[in-house]
Design a protein around this motif. Structure first.
Motif, short mmCIF file in Angstrom:
data_model
loop_
_atom_site.label_atom_id
_atom_site.label_comp_id
_atom_site.label_asym_id
_atom_site.label_seq_id
_atom_site.Cartn_x
_atom_site.Cartn_y
_atom_site.Cartn_z
N ALA A 248 8.24 -10.33 4.34
CA ALA A 248 8.78 -9.42 3.34
C ALA A 248 10.25 -9.15 3.58
O ALA A 248 11.08 -9.18 2.66
CB ALA A 248 7.99 -8.12 3.35
N SER A 249 10.61 -8.92 4.85
CA SER A 249 12.01 -8.61 5.13
C SER A 249 12.91 -9.79 4.82
O SER A 249 14.00 -9.63 4.25
CB SER A 249 12.16 -8.22 6.60
N THR A 250 12.45 -10.98 5.19
CA THR A 250 13.28 -12.14 4.91
C THR A 250 13.41 -12.37 3.41
O THR A 250 14.48 -12.68 2.91
CB THR A 250 12.67 -13.39 5.56
N ASN B 205 5.43 -8.42 7.70
CA ASN B 205 6.70 -7.69 7.77
C ASN B 205 7.86 -8.67 7.76
O ASN B 205 8.83 -8.51 7.00
CB ASN B 205 6.70 -6.88 9.08
N LEU C 227 5.78 -10.86 -3.19
CA LEU C 227 5.63 -9.58 -2.49
C LEU C 227 4.28 -8.94 -2.78
O LEU C 227 3.71 -8.28 -1.92
CB LEU C 227 6.77 -8.64 -2.89
N LYS C 228 3.77 -9.15 -3.98
CA LYS C 228 2.45 -8.59 -4.26
C LYS C 228 1.35 -9.36 -3.55
O LYS C 228 0.32 -8.80 -3.21
CB LYS C 228 2.20 -8.54 -5.77
N GLU D 233 14.61 -6.80 10.59
CA GLU D 233 14.41 -5.66 11.50
C GLU D 233 13.51 -5.99 12.66
O GLU D 233 13.77 -5.59 13.79
CB GLU D 233 13.80 -4.47 10.74
N LYS E 192 3.56 -13.15 -7.85
CA LYS E 192 4.72 -12.63 -7.13
C LYS E 192 4.48 -12.62 -5.63
O LYS E 192 3.44 -12.15 -5.15
CB LYS E 192 5.03 -11.20 -7.59
N ALA F 255 11.32 -3.49 -0.50
CA ALA F 255 11.24 -4.49 -1.56
C ALA F 255 9.87 -4.49 -2.21
O ALA F 255 9.76 -4.59 -3.44
CB ALA F 255 11.54 -5.87 -0.98
N ILE F 256 8.83 -4.31 -1.41
CA ILE F 256 7.48 -4.28 -1.98
C ILE F 256 7.36 -3.07 -2.92
O ILE F 256 6.83 -3.18 -4.03
CB ILE F 256 6.43 -4.23 -0.86
N GLY G 244 11.59 -4.89 4.03
CA GLY G 244 10.47 -5.54 3.37
C GLY G 244 9.63 -4.52 2.60
O GLY G 244 9.27 -4.74 1.44
N ALA G 245 9.36 -3.36 3.25
CA ALA G 245 8.56 -2.33 2.59
C ALA G 245 9.28 -1.82 1.35
O ALA G 245 8.67 -1.60 0.30
CB ALA G 245 8.31 -1.19 3.56
N ALA H 249 13.32 -10.16 1.19
CA ALA H 249 14.20 -9.16 0.61
C ALA H 249 15.64 -9.35 1.07
O ALA H 249 16.53 -8.69 0.55
CB ALA H 249 13.72 -7.77 0.98
N THR I 94 9.14 -3.71 -6.13
CA THR I 94 8.42 -4.70 -6.94
C THR I 94 7.25 -4.06 -7.66
O THR I 94 7.03 -4.29 -8.85
CB THR I 94 7.91 -5.84 -6.05
N ILE I 95 6.50 -3.24 -6.92
CA ILE I 95 5.34 -2.60 -7.55
C ILE I 95 5.80 -1.65 -8.65
O ILE I 95 5.20 -1.59 -9.73
CB ILE I 95 4.51 -1.88 -6.48
#
Lengths: 161, 222, 88, 143, 280, 199, 78, 79
Positions: free
Chosen positions: C78-80, C75, C33-34, F94, C31, A39-40, A36-37, C82, A43-44
């Motif tokens: 975001a992980s899902t 978390n 993620l943002k 994770e 977006k 991907a963030i 996830g981190a 991605a 994206t940024i």
């Protein structure tokens, strides 16, 4: 009234310096800790930002890091003095484990912040100023403009690397 | 200690069974219903299911559908649970307790047919299940409105203060019981009743009819 | 007579306004993620609000539970988003 | 009425009509809230048992408004009792009321297990029955 | 009391015989002798008795006893002046008995009879109109109170005519050869009773007989009041003959028409109840 | 002017009407299941308006009825449609490697402290989360047996209350503990029943 | 003091509800849910029921993770 | 009427309406909308100080969610 504002401004600066330093020492901007981190960060970076700064912001989102440690330690000192800060450090450690974070940035940040806040308390800056200060500090990184913040963080990361 | 105020509906009370605030009672009427439920439950316990004859399409063969093994035990268990819930519902002296028993009957009815492997039976069971779940709104809602408006849930107290129970609550409870026991009243297609295993299938019918009789008595009494 | 503001309340006001600002940014951001980054700001501010409202050790626990919980949530989202684990 | 799938729609219409009538009748003549309720609440925010402090003497009687006080001589015994663990929690912190009361001994336990115990029996039986259905079907599919 | 219990089956069987005779005469046939049903039942009692191989044995046998027991109980309720609600409860249990009798042998014909008896569940709803109307007028559901009320205020037959009609229809739907007797229509052999032979069949006949007596007697008591035994039997006979007329001149409806008819009756009754409620 | 209770009741009844209107229009079976879940919320809203201790004692059975019917119905749906495995390929994130053990431990310990039905559900949630992180199905039968005995203990406790009230203390402990064990066991079965053997 | 809290938290909760309703992607909806809970949990704290707040704060992400199990990975490229 | 109660009623009605008339007809959105209604109910309970009920309700909602998820992830996608 002006005293409170000045206290908060000082607290903002102290918190900002503390958590950025510890995060960079613990190599947070190097890569995203979890997918996830990652991907963030990308994206940024894609959105006119910078990659390493983005990774650090992603890591801050995905796991309690030094910034969270500072905030929670300030909270702990606010309610129960130094023991409260230590309790917060332990809980941040557990939080790190929950969030699949292998590092110790959050715990270290919480411990450092505990002593910093406690010391500042003796110097006349109350702990609640640090809570507000930390909120503003994180706002400057995460909440105003992601491209600028990420570029700034990348520059700081270059110094260390 | 306990005097049923509305004795002219189902007769004077014969026997009182207090469980804390919930005081179950037997009048001649509820005792009769209780005995019906008991008889049918006992029949369920001791009888083996019939073998239903079916003609296979396309041939002249006739074969018997059998209910055996685990399936049999499961359905017997469900039928017994249904019988016990019915007995509870007909003797209960408390509105909320009654609604709980009624919803238990609703679940057991689904359970009795749930083990049948035919798709149309399962389809019917699913639809009745949804209805019985939706019907918990009017049931619990009715009980809750009763409690808020009168300050009590006990049928003893409610029958003493006669028309105190709000009409809204009565209507809601009636609709709720109808929803939980709707299966027999929608028998034109009789999906549920085509399921083999007569003693257990009858239990569906017995429980919903007895529930209905009991709710009529409650509605008249309070 | 309620005073317009109270000097001791300034941290609370700051936290509240930052939280509201973060929420508005989340709602207007496109977006996913943002959004999460702004959500993080909101978490900080809400944690601050929780602890500042009741100065008690349990409030600290509540604040930390809230913070860790929402971090975990961010978390997971975001992980899902991605696509889960990249390797294996 | 021809298909079982339409049954839900029919039932919904009935309930919607009744609920609409109920709203109309409520607006025309509110049914009002009866003030003498069973087991009323009184909030004492300074108590460590906050929303559930009902007073009373441990191992003695507590005044609770039950339906049939004459029916149970042991009414209110459970309410005021604190186990050692909950007593520890009560003296150590102000804000743990819910945890303390949910721990064995407390007004909710009193109501659930003593005065309205039959409700709880039925409730657990419902859970048991539903689980029996679900696990039976699940395991049959597994085989 | 015991005397009544012993007399009731014979009286009922006799009534059923008269019913058949009247129908036959109206239709221009000679018809069986009126004691035919009694002989019938006696004959069944001494025939060889068995249980079908596919049947669920306990249910097959037990349900017969249940059938007799409930109607004996109903007779006691009527004679002792018990609760009207209880009587109608028993009436509804009869439905389950038919269902059980039909399903227990596993035979398709019997099963159809049983399922049809479930279809006609709508015939019970008029009963609640009857109960509601009577409770509305008399304020009590004990039969003894109702009789007392009629002794004071005159028969309910006139003041509660719609309820009386509803109950008349309910009785009609339980009579043999009536327009609503879809459970024993000829296309499914003998309906739910197809597989019950010998002594079991005799038991079912007896329960039918007691049922006839109970329903007729309840009708007279509810809508006219107490009478001496002889007058009571004559009143019951009059009603029976009127029922036979209806049965003789109407065709048997098919199941869906029958349900529709009953639904129409329900709607009319509910409308009547609503009007009654509005006036009050 | 209407009092609080009437306003609340009107709001709750409006919610009921909307729910049933949705049920009226919906034809898809899974959507119907979700609406049935929504129905529980409306029902509980009416009960919650009573605002006494008794109201809470009534909410808890209401919740139980809802969750148990939902469970039975969802299983019937799956059997009817013959759906054995997920249509999407499962994937892992994770946090599911680390979080379940810690959070489940917290919830189970807290559930034990709470005890009673509430504690059972809380601990059950933790167990469900724990089993979700696990890969193999656990020992289904053992859990069921535990819950069966626990149920029996609870019945015993109830009769102690009714027949021998002088042992009420023992009965409270027994009831709280037994109902806790039972509910936890039942709830954690859901976690095992997710049954992704191929993951 | 309480007025300020309640206005801010109420606004946050209502904004969360609105954002859940208007956003299309399930991920955005879950973020809206998080916003809403961010408004609700401090309200519980304000009433003084801290243990309840802790439990709600722990179970809330669990619900989200349960839902995430069914969403699958993101498919639309935006 | 205290503010929690008003907020609770607003969110409850909004949630029920949202799940009754969702903008997208997929299962997940509807499930999330049901969560909103649950939150509204939670606030109503909070306003009446029914905290044990809140605890139970939150936990039961989580379990109900996973029960429904189990169905959704096996069911056909619907449109």
């Amino acid at each position: 009234m002006p005293g409170v504002v000045i206290n908060i401004i000082i607290a903002v600066l102290l918190c900002w310096i503390l958590f950025i330093t510890i995060d960079i020492i613990f190599r947070l901007p190097e890569k995203g800790g979890v997918s996830g981190a990652n991907a963030i960060g990308t994206t940024i970076a894609a959105d006119k930002g910078s990659l390493n700064g983005g990774f650090m912001m992603g890591n801050i989102v995905c796991s309690p890091d030094a910034s969270a440690g500072t905030l929670l330690a300030a909270c702990g000192v606010f309610v129960a003095g130094i023991p409260g800060g230590l309790i917060a450090a332990v809980l941040v450690y557990i939080g790190n484990r929950i969030c699949h974070d292998p590092g110790y940035a959050g715990t270290t940040g919480a411990l450092c912040a505990t002593f910093m806040v406690a010391g500042a308390g003796m110097a006349g800056i109350p702990a609640d100023a640090f809570i507000a200060g930390m909120v503003i500090a994180i706002l400057t990184i995460q909440g105003i403009s992601h491209p600028y913040a990420s570029h700034l963080l990348t520059k700081l990361w270059r110094i260390r690397a | 200690m306990f005097e049923l105020a509305s004795f002219n509906i189902g007769g004077h009370e014969l026997f009182v069974l207090p469980f804390g605030d919930i005081v179950n009672y037997f009048t001649p009427y509820t005792a009769a219903l209780f005995i019906f439920a008991l008889i049918f439950t006992i029949i369920c316990i001791i009888s083996k299911p019939e073998r239903q004859l079916e003609t296979a399409f396309g041939t002249d063969a006739i074969y018997a559908k059998e209910v055996t093994g685990k399936d049999l035990r499961f359905r017997r268990f469900m039928a017994i649970a249904c019988g016990i819930a019915t007995m509870g519902a007909v003797t209960s002296g408390d509105i909320f307790n009654f609604t709980l028993f009624v919803s238990m009957v609703g679940i057991c009815i689904i359970g009795i047919v749930a083990s049948v492997k035919y798709k149309h039976v399962l389809n019917a069971a699913f639809n009745y299940g949804i209805i019985s779940m939706l019907a918990t709104i009017p049931l619990f809602g009715g009980a809750a409105i009763t409690l808020a408006a009168t300050g009590t849930l006990s049928i003893w107290e409610l029958s003493a203060m006669a028309p105190a129970m709000p009409g809204i609550a009565k209507a809601l409870i009636l609709v709720g019981v109808m929803g939980e026991g709707i299966a027999p009243f929608y028998a034109a297609k009789a999906e549920l009743f085509r399921a083999p295993g007569a003693p257990y299938v009858i239990m569906i019918h017995v429980s919903s009819l007895l529930m209905f009789l009991r709710v009529v008595e409650i509605m008249l009494a309070v | 007579m309620i005073p317009l503001y109270d000097a001791a309340m300034i941290p609370v006001y700051i936290c509240g306004i930052v939280a509201l600002y973060a929420v508005i940014r989340i709602v207007t951001e496109k977006k996913t993620l943002k959004k999460l980054v702004f959500l993080n700001v909101m978490n900080f501010a809400i944690t601050g609000l929780i602890v500042l409202s009741i100065p008690d050790i349990m409030a600290l626990f509540a604040g930390i539970a809230y913070f860790v919980g929402s971090t975990l949530e961010a978390n997971a989202i975001a992980s899902t988003y991605a696509g889960g684990k990249t390797n294996e | 009425m021809a298909k079982v799938e339409n049954l839900i729609a029919i039932y919904s219409v009935i309930v919607v009509v009744i609920a609409a009538l109920a709203i109309v009748s409520l607006i025309v003549s509110p049914i009002g809230y009866e003030d003498t309720q069973l087991y009323p609440k009184h909030i004492n925010t300074s108590s460590p048992l906050n929303p559930y402090d009902r007073g009373g003497v441990p191992f003695g009687t507590t005044e609770v408004v039950a339906q049939y006080p004459q029916n149970s001589p042991y009414l209110g015994y459970v309410t005021a009792y604190l186990t050692p663990l909950s007593a520890l929690m009560a003296i150590s912190n102000q804000y743990l009321g819910t945890t303390i009361v949910s721990h064995p001994g407390g007004i909710i336990d009193e109501i659930l297990y003593n005065t309205r115990g039959l409700d709880t029996i039925v409730e657990t039986s419902i859970l048991f029955t539903a689980f029996a259905i679900a696990s039976f079907l699940y395991r049959r599919e597994e085989e | 009391m015991i005397g009544y219990l012993i007399a009731a089956p014979f009286l009922g069987l006799l009534f059923m015989g008269i019913h058949r005779k009247v129908i036959a005469r109206i239709q221009g046939r000679p018809g069986p002798p009126i004691w035919q049903e009694i002989l019938h039942t006696l004959k069944f009692s001494f025939k060889e008795t068995w249980v079908p191989r596919t049947a669920s044995k306990t249910l097959f046998i037990g349900i017969v006893f249940v059938a007799i027991a409930i109607w004996v109980g109903a007779l006691c309720v009527v004679l002792l002046g018990g609760s009207l609600l209880l009587l109608f409860g028993i009436y509804m249990v009869q439905k389950m008995v038919e269902h059980g009798v039909g399903l227990s042998p596993g035979s398709p014909y019997a099963k159809f009879g049983g399922v049809r008896s479930v279809i006609s569940a709508s015939s019970e709803i008029p009963l609640f109109a009857v109960i509601g109307g009577i409770y509305f007028f008399t304020g009590s559901l004990m039969i003894s109170d109702i009789i007392q009320y009629q002794a004071d205020n005159g028969p309910l037959l006139f003041s509660l005519l719609p309820a009386a009609i509803a109950m008349y229809i309910v009785i009609l739907s339980k009579m043999h050869y009536g327009p609503f007797s879809i459970v024993e229509a000829k296309e499914i052999v003998s309906g739910y009773k197809t597989e019950h032979f010998g002594a079991w069949r005799a038991g079912l006949e007896i329960s039918d007989a007691i049922r006839t007596v109970v329903l007729l007697m309840a009708f007279v008591l509810l809508f006219w009041g107490a009478l001496s035994p002889l007058l009571l039997i004559i009143a019951m006979l009059i009603i029976l003959v009127s029922l036979s007329f209806v049965c003789a001149v109407t065709p048997m409806l098919n199941p869906y028409d029958s349900v529709t008819m009953q639904l129409v009756i329900i709607v009319i009754l509910v409308a009547w109840m609503a009007i009654l409620g509005l006036i009050a | 002017m209407m009092d609080d209770y009437t306003i609340g009741l009107v709001v709750a009844l409006i919610a009921v009407i909307i729910t049933f209107y949705a049920a009226f229009r919906e034809k898809n079976d899974i959507h119907r299941l979700i609406i049935a879940d929504l129905a529980e919320v409306s029902a509980l809203a009416i009960i919650a308006l009573i605002a006494t201790d008794l109201a809470e004692a009534l909410i808890i059975p209401g919740l139980v009825v809802g969750i148990s019917e939902l469970m039975a119905l969802s299983e019937i749906y799956l059997v009817r449609e013959n759906l054995n495995r997920p249509v999407k390929e499962p994937f892992r994130i994770e946090v599911l490697d680390t979080a379940p053990a810690i959070i489940a431990a917290i919830l189970v310990i807290y559930g034990i402290v709470l005890s009673g039905f509430t504690g059972g559900v809380v601990a059950g949630t933790g167990m469900v989360f724990y089993f979700m992180g696990k890969k193999q199905t656990e020992r289904f039968a053992l859990v069921e047996t535990v819950s069966g005995y626990a149920w029996a203990f609870w019945i015993v406790a109830f009769f102690i209350f009714m027949v021998l009230p002088e042992y009420w203390f023992f009965a409270v402990m027994l009831a709280g503990g037994a109902i806790f064990a039972k509910v936890t066991a039942k709830m954690s079965l859901i976690g095992t029943m997710r049954g992704e053997k191929d993951v | 003091m309480n007025e300020f809290y309640i206005i801010i938290l109420g606004l946050i909760a209502v904004l969360g509800v609105i954002s859940v309703y208007i956003k299309k992607s399930p991920f955005d909806k879950l973020i809206g849910l998080a916003i809403m809970m961010g408004g609700v949990i401090p309200l519980i704290v304000l009433k003084g029921y801290l243990d309840v707040a802790i439990l709600v704060a722990i179970i809330m992400p669990l619900t989200t993770i349960f839902i995430l199990q069914a969403t699958g990975r993101n498919t639309d490229e935006s | 009427m205290n503010p929690e109660l008003i907020l609770g009623f607003i969110i409850l009605l909004a949630g029920v309406a949202a799940s009754a008339f969702p903008r997208e007809r997929d299962y997940i959105s509807r499930l999330i909308h049901v969560e909103i209604a649950g939150t509204g109910l939670m606030l109503v309970m909070l306003a009446y100080d029914e905290t044990i009920a809140i605890l139970t309700f939150v936990a039961v909602t989580a379990i109900a969610t996973i029960v429904l998820i189990r169905v959704i992830e096996r069911g056909e996608p619907c449109d």
